[in-house]
Structure formats: C-alpha cells, structure tokens
Design a protein around this motif. Structure first.
Motif, PDB file in Angstrom:
ATOM      1  N   UNK A 152       0.820  -1.218   0.000  1.00 37.07           N
ATOM      2  CA  UNK A 152       0.000   0.000   0.000  1.00 37.07           C
ATOM      3  C   UNK A 152       0.850   1.263   0.000  1.00 37.07           C
ATOM      4  N   UNK A 153       2.133   1.149   0.376  1.00 35.42           N
ATOM      5  CA  UNK A 153       2.989   2.337   0.350  1.00 35.42           C
ATOM      6  C   UNK A 153       4.005   2.311  -0.785  1.00 35.42           C
ATOM      7  N   UNK A 154       3.992   1.263  -1.614  1.00 38.11           N
ATOM      8  CA  UNK A 154       4.961   1.223  -2.708  1.00 38.11           C
ATOM      9  C   UNK A 154       4.593   2.238  -3.792  1.00 38.11           C
ATOM     10  N   UNK A 155       5.610   2.691  -4.491  1.00 41.13           N
ATOM     11  CA  UNK A 155       5.411   3.624  -5.595  1.00 41.13           C
ATOM     12  C   UNK A 155       4.873   2.875  -6.806  1.00 41.13           C
ATOM     13  N   UNK A 156       4.010   3.528  -7.569  1.00 41.38           N
ATOM     14  CA  UNK A 156       3.602   2.962  -8.842  1.00 41.38           C
ATOM     15  C   UNK A 156       4.797   3.056  -9.794  1.00 41.38           C
ATOM     16  N   UNK A 157       4.736   2.369 -10.921  1.00 43.52           N
ATOM     17  CA  UNK A 157       5.830   2.456 -11.896  1.00 43.52           C
ATOM     18  C   UNK A 157       6.052   3.900 -12.330  1.00 43.52           C
ATOM     19  N   UNK A 158       4.978   4.632 -12.563  1.00 40.96           N
ATOM     20  CA  UNK A 158       5.091   6.026 -12.992  1.00 40.96           C
ATOM     21  C   UNK A 158       5.701   6.885 -11.885  1.00 40.96           C
ATOM     22  N   UNK A 159       5.235   6.699 -10.643  1.00 41.66           N
ATOM     23  CA  UNK A 159       5.801   7.445  -9.515  1.00 41.66           C
ATOM     24  C   UNK A 159       7.283   7.139  -9.351  1.00 41.66           C
ATOM     25  N   UNK A 160       7.650   5.868  -9.478  1.00 39.11           N
ATOM     26  CA  UNK A 160       9.048   5.458  -9.362  1.00 39.11           C
ATOM     27  C   UNK A 160       9.905   6.134 -10.434  1.00 39.11           C
ATOM     28  N   UNK A 161       9.416   6.116 -11.674  1.00 37.52           N
ATOM     29  CA  UNK A 161      10.186   6.712 -12.768  1.00 37.52           C
ATOM     30  C   UNK A 161      10.380   8.210 -12.564  1.00 37.52           C
ATOM     31  N   UNK A 162       9.341   8.911 -12.144  1.00 41.27           N
ATOM     32  CA  UNK A 162       9.453  10.353 -11.890  1.00 41.27           C
ATOM     33  C   UNK A 162      10.426  10.602 -10.740  1.00 41.27           C
TER      34      UNK A 162
END
Length: 156
Positions: free
Chosen positions: A10-20
C-alpha cells in the motif's frame, strides 16, 4: 522489471511514480561487497532510463575494485525529512561496466541517451564532459523495492 514487492504494497510507488522520483532525484547511495564480506556504501550521481540505473563512478575507487571482484550491488535513492515524508527506491542486482574504462568519449551507442541526460541534469550543459577518471556502470535491477510513507493513513 524484477521481483514483485510483497510487503508494504500500500505504500509502494507505482511504476510512474518510481520513474518520476528516480528521474528527479540527484544522489544515490551504492552498497558493494568487500573481499571480507563487509559492505561499503558511497554516494554517486546517476541517471535512470526507465529500465536501468546508470552510475558514473571513479574507476580508481574502492567501489570499482569491489564491483570488479563481485558485481552484486544495492542502490538506494530516498527523500524526506519527517517520518511521514519518507519515500525511496532500493534497486538490487549486478552492475555491469559499459563503454571504455575510464570513459574518454569514444563513440558508444549504448551510452548515447545516458550521456545526453547526465550533463543536463548535473551541470546544465548539453555535452558530456569526460575527464578520463570515471566510467559507467549499468544496473538493470533484479529486485526493486519502493516506499512512500505519505501514502500511510494519517501520516501523509
């Protein structure tokens, strides 16, 4: 990409959030394994291309010598001051040198995109400055773990 994160989904970054996040951050910490089995951690500048993290390292460093002997590496990029602001990404796998060692600027198609991003990000210039002391390491992670405590109820 890599293994799926099980704990803390529930606290992990989405792929898009991670890339940004990895594109915007400037400094990472790189952990290598010494001959005695003890870790060594040092800060580096890096570029994220959406698949791999590219580390620009001094070739006459303890890090480089350790990676030559054992390519296993863990890289952490994080941010935040207060507990509810903490976020970050840990990438683990094997680092692979790319291009000549040390890098002097010989044509290397695999480095073209990375060397277009790096000087803009760190120096505000378009051309990659080669000093004959650094070289590139590519980590295409086998495992990625991320966290963003701002997603915790009542903290963010």
């Amino acid at each position: 990409m890599a293994a799926t994160q099980r704990r803390g989904r529930r606290i992990m970054l989405t792929d898009e959030e991670r890339d940004v996040f990895l594109t915007e951050r400037r400094t990472c910490r790189v952990a290598t394994v010494g001959a005695d089995g003890h870790p060594h951690v040092g800060a580096l500048w890096f570029v994220w291309d959406g698949t791999s993290i590219w580390l620009y390292s001094l070739t006459r460093s303890l890090r480089w010598a350790q990676l030559h002997r054992d390519p296993r590496v863990a890289v952490v990029v994080d941010d935040g001051d207060e507990y509810g602001e903490l976020r970050g990404v840990e990438l683990r796998g094997e680092a692979v040198p790319v291009g000549e060692i040390p890098r002097t600027g010989e044509p290397c198609p695999e480095l073209a995109a990375v060397e277009a991003l790096f000087p803009v990000k760190y120096f505000g210039i378009d051309a990659m400055p080669h000093d004959g002391r650094h070289a590139w390491l590519r980590l295409t992670p086998a495992t990625v773990v991320s966290w963003d405590f701002r997603k915790l109820p009542g903290l963010g």
